[in-house]
Scaffold this active site. Structure first.
Site, PDB file in Angstrom:
ATOM      1  CE  LYS A  42      -4.082  -2.066   1.973  1.00 40.54           C
ATOM      2  NZ  LYS A  42      -5.133  -1.911   2.981  1.00 40.54           N
ATOM      3  CE  LYS A  93      -8.295  -7.801  -1.887  1.00 38.58           C
ATOM      4  NZ  LYS A  93      -8.167  -8.124  -0.441  1.00 38.58           N
ATOM      5  CE  LYS A 132     -17.344  -2.441  -0.975  1.00 33.33           C
ATOM      6  NZ  LYS A 132     -16.458  -3.014   0.176  1.00 33.33           N
TER       7      LYS A 132
END
Length: 333
Positions: free
Chosen positions: A118, A199, A202
């Site tokens: 991240k 995966k 959203k």
């Protein structure tokens, strides 16, 4: 070690990122619903403090918390069987998080895979919140002396940190925290319909990649029709060699309750184009009652707020004596 006869307690959390997608539902929420009938004490938290590791629009966040509440209730989370609450309304989480942060060495957090990933995505400008949120996760879990935590494969490393923190506290301040066990969900990660190597998410920029549980039947059919497969028309299950088709088979099995083998057998003779429509129909059938219930619940904001307020009060009753005992052992009171 947990004393014989002590409460077996489940804790898990989900960020309020609006309406869950199919991967959230099959990978986590379905398991949550089942665990309500399998354990003495169950807590599910909408972890709004975790969501602010990246900037949030206040109005959007406020609505997303209520939307997630509606979605969880519609999926089968029952406030009579479990405690559903808003993380930020229970201040013990942040108090315990600071205490635990003071017990964790910096390199341990910097070596966590999700921090590396991240922070790289954010051009090395990740915040301290992003770095230390696994310790807040530990506080979320340990605030209730939880014994079992349902997690996906991508959270195993963070669970190991939680377990190490519990052991470290017990060694230094005396036996107090159970070392919580990870409960792996039976459904593996649901993959993106457009890129089966990643995966479902959203935040995917390709809107055809992700099925939200409130999508219309027409949207669901379109997304499955456009799902990436391969040039072989037969329906088989081979996650390594045929990840796209295998993702569809896994989804089909999950929404119907059939095994992968049964799904493949029943799909014999179908080409992948026709099979995509069959999977879409099964997903539509599974999600239809959930979608309808979400729409109904979202019209009653007061009810949703009352559920969270009542749940947060119950959670605080459990967390307060735990946090007080921790502070006593540290000499803070």
């Amino acid at each position: 070690m947990r004393k014989k006869g002590s409460v077996k307690r489940v804790f898990s959390g989900i960020q309020p990122t609006g309406i869950p997608h199919l991967g959230n539902y099959l990978g986590a929420i379905e398991t949550w619903v089942k665990l309500q009938d399998q354990f003495d004490s169950v807590l599910y938290s909408i972890v709004d403090l975790h969501s602010i590791t990246i900037p949030q629009d206040p109005a959007v966040l406020r609505q997303s918390i209520l939307d997630m509440t509606a979605a969880l209730l519609a999926c089968g989370i029952n406030p009579e069987k479990s405690i559903l609450f808003q993380q930020s309304q229970v201040s013990e989480h942040t108090q315990l998080s600071w205490i635990l942060t003071c017990m964790v060495r910096l390199p341990r957090l910097q070596h966590l895979h999700q921090w590396k990933t991240k922070s790289a995505q954010q051009q090395r400008e990740g915040t301290m919140g992003l770095l230390t949120y696994p310790v807040l996760q530990a506080a979320d879990i340990l605030s209730y002396r939880s014994t079992h935590v349902p997690v996906g494969e991508d959270q195993i490393q963070h669970m190991e940190l939680v377990q190490d923190i519990a052991r470290g506290f017990n060694k230094k301040y005396g036996q107090f925290f159970p070392v919580p066990e990870a409960v792996l969900t039976s459904m593996k990660k649901v993959k993106s319909l457009r890129d089966p190597s990643s995966k479902m998410s959203k935040s995917d920029s390709d809107k055809l990649a992700t099925v939200r549980i409130t999508d219309s039947p027409e949207e669901i059919v379109l997304k499955f029709r456009k799902a990436v497969t391969d040039f072989t028309s037969e329906v088989t299950y081979d996650p390594v060699g045929r990840p796209g088709v295998s993702n569809l088979v896994a989804i089909h099995a999950a929404v119907t309750g059939l095994s992968v083998e049964e799904v493949v057998h029943l799909s014999a003779g179908l080409d992948t184009a026709r099979y995509k429509l069959q999977v879409a129909d099964a997903v539509i059938e599974k999600l239809a009652p959930i979608k309808s219930e979400i729409e109904k619940l979202k019209t009653d904001r007061d009810h949703l707020q009352k559920v969270l307020t009542a749940g947060s009060a119950k959670a605080k009753e459990l967390a307060s004596p735990v946090c007080q005992e921790v502070k006593t052992r540290l000499g803070l009171c």
